[in-house]
Scaffold this active site. Structure first.
Site, PDB file in Angstrom:
ATOM      1  N   LEU A  14       0.826  -1.203   0.000  1.00 43.78           N
ATOM      2  CA  LEU A  14       0.000   0.000   0.000  1.00 43.78           C
ATOM      3  C   LEU A  14       0.864   1.259   0.000  1.00 43.78           C
ATOM      4  O   LEU A  14       0.524   2.258  -0.652  1.00 43.78           O
ATOM      5  CB  LEU A  14      -0.927   0.001   1.213  1.00 43.78           C
ATOM      6  CG  LEU A  14      -1.805   1.240   1.397  1.00 43.78           C
ATOM      7  CD1 LEU A  14      -2.707   1.473   0.191  1.00 43.78           C
ATOM      8  CD2 LEU A  14      -2.638   1.114   2.682  1.00 43.78           C
ATOM      9  N   THR A  32      10.145   6.980   2.806  1.00 47.29           N
ATOM     10  CA  THR A  32      11.112   6.218   3.576  1.00 47.29           C
ATOM     11  C   THR A  32      11.039   4.734   3.241  1.00 47.29           C
ATOM     12  O   THR A  32       9.980   4.195   2.917  1.00 47.29           O
ATOM     13  CB  THR A  32      10.920   6.390   5.097  1.00 47.29           C
ATOM     14  OG1 THR A  32       9.915   5.488   5.575  1.00 47.29           O
ATOM     15  CG2 THR A  32      10.545   7.824   5.438  1.00 47.29           C
ATOM     16  N   ASP A  56      14.784   2.634   8.927  1.00 52.18           N
ATOM     17  CA  ASP A  56      14.164   1.510   9.615  1.00 52.18           C
ATOM     18  C   ASP A  56      13.387   2.135  10.764  1.00 52.18           C
ATOM     19  O   ASP A  56      13.983   2.736  11.666  1.00 52.18           O
ATOM     20  CB  ASP A  56      15.240   0.559  10.145  1.00 52.18           C
ATOM     21  CG  ASP A  56      14.669  -0.614  10.934  1.00 52.18           C
ATOM     22  OD1 ASP A  56      13.495  -0.541  11.366  1.00 52.18           O
ATOM     23  OD2 ASP A  56      15.387  -1.600  11.144  1.00 52.18           O
ATOM     24  N   ASN A  83       2.761   4.006   7.572  1.00 49.23           N
ATOM     25  CA  ASN A  83       2.316   2.831   6.835  1.00 49.23           C
ATOM     26  C   ASN A  83       3.172   1.593   7.089  1.00 49.23           C
ATOM     27  O   ASN A  83       2.697   0.472   6.949  1.00 49.23           O
ATOM     28  CB  ASN A  83       2.326   3.153   5.334  1.00 49.23           C
ATOM     29  CG  ASN A  83       2.194   1.916   4.482  1.00 49.23           C
ATOM     30  OD1 ASN A  83       1.118   1.349   4.335  1.00 49.23           O
ATOM     31  ND2 ASN A  83       3.308   1.465   3.903  1.00 49.23           N
ATOM     32  N   SER A 134      -3.797   1.535  10.164  1.00 53.07           N
ATOM     33  CA  SER A 134      -4.094   0.494  11.140  1.00 53.07           C
ATOM     34  C   SER A 134      -4.649  -0.703  10.378  1.00 53.07           C
ATOM     35  O   SER A 134      -4.051  -1.158   9.410  1.00 53.07           O
ATOM     36  CB  SER A 134      -5.069   1.023  12.193  1.00 53.07           C
ATOM     37  OG  SER A 134      -5.389   0.022  13.138  1.00 53.07           O
ATOM     38  N   TYR A 148      -0.380  -9.147  16.322  1.00 54.87           N
ATOM     39  CA  TYR A 148      -0.564  -8.141  15.273  1.00 54.87           C
ATOM     40  C   TYR A 148      -1.720  -7.216  15.633  1.00 54.87           C
ATOM     41  O   TYR A 148      -1.603  -5.987  15.550  1.00 54.87           O
ATOM     42  CB  TYR A 148      -0.834  -8.841  13.944  1.00 54.87           C
ATOM     43  CG  TYR A 148      -1.233  -7.927  12.804  1.00 54.87           C
ATOM     44  CD1 TYR A 148      -0.286  -7.206  12.091  1.00 54.87           C
ATOM     45  CD2 TYR A 148      -2.574  -7.793  12.432  1.00 54.87           C
ATOM     46  CE1 TYR A 148      -0.648  -6.375  11.041  1.00 54.87           C
ATOM     47  CE2 TYR A 148      -2.943  -6.972  11.382  1.00 54.87           C
ATOM     48  CZ  TYR A 148      -1.980  -6.258  10.693  1.00 54.87           C
ATOM     49  OH  TYR A 148      -2.359  -5.430   9.652  1.00 54.87           O
ATOM     50  N   LYS A 152      -2.339  -3.164  16.392  1.00 53.49           N
ATOM     51  CA  LYS A 152      -3.264  -2.353  15.604  1.00 53.49           C
ATOM     52  C   LYS A 152      -4.366  -1.752  16.471  1.00 53.49           C
ATOM     53  O   LYS A 152      -4.815  -0.624  16.212  1.00 53.49           O
ATOM     54  CB  LYS A 152      -3.861  -3.189  14.473  1.00 53.49           C
ATOM     55  CG  LYS A 152      -2.842  -3.590  13.408  1.00 53.49           C
ATOM     56  CD  LYS A 152      -2.156  -2.377  12.779  1.00 53.49           C
ATOM     57  CE  LYS A 152      -1.273  -2.767  11.600  1.00 53.49           C
ATOM     58  NZ  LYS A 152      -0.622  -1.585  10.984  1.00 53.49           N
ATOM     59  N   THR A 183      -2.011  -6.843  -1.442  1.00 48.73           N
ATOM     60  CA  THR A 183      -0.603  -6.508  -1.253  1.00 48.73           C
ATOM     61  C   THR A 183       0.105  -7.798  -0.849  1.00 48.73           C
ATOM     62  O   THR A 183      -0.467  -8.879  -0.935  1.00 48.73           O
ATOM     63  CB  THR A 183      -0.449  -5.446  -0.148  1.00 48.73           C
ATOM     64  OG1 THR A 183      -0.887  -6.013   1.101  1.00 48.73           O
ATOM     65  CG2 THR A 183      -1.301  -4.213  -0.459  1.00 48.73           C
TER      66      THR A 183
END
Length: 292
Positions: A14, A32, A56, A83, A134, A148, A152, A183
């Site tokens: 994304l 970045t 990073d 992101n 998120s 995970y 989020k 993705t």
């Protein structure tokens, strides 16, 4: 008016779609990535519109240098998009300590740190947009992705609180909460906990991801367009759900939560102190939370 964006994790998924959409719209991007050579094609196409920034996001001291570098180059940051992140699947007890830490450091702590690095610049210019990528997994829990989703949920809650803090400064915050998008989230970006016997549901979900059967309905290019449009909206939402799958999942979860709340309402109300009985909406505690 031309905007300057600061986008983390811009080399793939994304983040890549968004970086391309922003550049195509005529705005500038400090993009970045851990490996900025992956941005060479965009540099060749867009030239000075794009500033590749090696980062990073878990190197928190470098975060501040990267933000300062972008401001020194472009003069400002109008839109921050946090992101960068990755997924992990497995049973909660199976995750290694390193897996737990890396999830929280990348998907939550880095979001907070990058935001903290950008906020002083936005505060001084009395304007800005912050989009935190998120997940629908930041609004509802799902077996197999507990760590995970812990990260989020943290991002979504952080964003909601931050939105109230900075609104008076002319800064708008949106937690962008996608469902499944095409993705590499369930591909190269997915990691796994060691398999443990007995967790049939979790293990079958891991096998599903590993087998390449996960084909989401979400289009990352369309999500990117929605986010570009969002940056220009006069009244952006605090939460933006992306994808029909996410809408259906959240509607189902909200129905279950409402049913549970009603079922246990008597117990919930029974715990009030007798001094405050019947005076809930007049308590100072409640007023402080309802006064938004």
């Amino acid at each position: 008016m031309e905007k300057v964006w600061f986008i983390t994790g811009s080399s793939r998924g994304l983040g890549r779609s968004l970086t391309e959409a922003v550049l195509a719209s005529g705005d500038k991007v400090a993009a970045t990535a851990r490996n900025i050579s992956q941005l060479d094609g965009l540099v060749a196409k867009y030239g000075e519109q794009l500033l590749p920034v090696q980062l990073d996001v878990t190197d928190y001291s470098r975060v501040y240098d990267a933000v300062a570098e972008a401001v020194a180059h472009f003069g400002k940051i109008d839109v921050l998009v946090n992101n960068a992140g990755f997924g992990i699947t497995g049973a909660t007890e199976a995750f290694t300590d390193e897996q737990v830490r890396s999830q929280l450091e990348t998907n939550l702590y880095a979001v907070i740190e990058v935001t903290r690095a950008v906020l002083p610049y936005m505060r001084k210019q009395r304007s800005g947009r912050i989009m935190q990528v998120s997940s629908i997994g930041g609004r509802m829990g799902t077996a197999g992705v507990s760590i995970y989703q812990a990260a989020k949920f943290g991002v979504s809650g952080f964003s909601e609180s931050l939105a109230q803090e900075v609104k008076e400064l002319g800064i708008f915050v949106t937690s962008v909460e996608p469902g499944g998008f095409r993705t590499d989230w369930a591909g190269d970006s997915m990691t796994y906990a060691p398999r443990i016997e007995g967790y049939d549901l979790v293990n079958s979900r891991a096998d599903f991801f590993k087998g390449g059967s996960f084909v989401p309905v979400g289009d990352p290019d369309k999500a990117a367009k929605a986010m570009v449009d969002l940056a220009n909206h006069a009244e952006p939402p605090v939460h933006l759900i992306l994808g029909s799958e996410a809408i259906r999942m959240l509607a189902n979860m909200e129905e279950l939560r409402e049913k549970e709340k009603q079922q246990w309402m008597a117990v919930s109300l029974s715990t009030d102190h007798t001094d405050n009985e019947g005076d809930f909406f007049n308590s100072e505690f409640t007023k402080s939370y309802l006064n938004r």
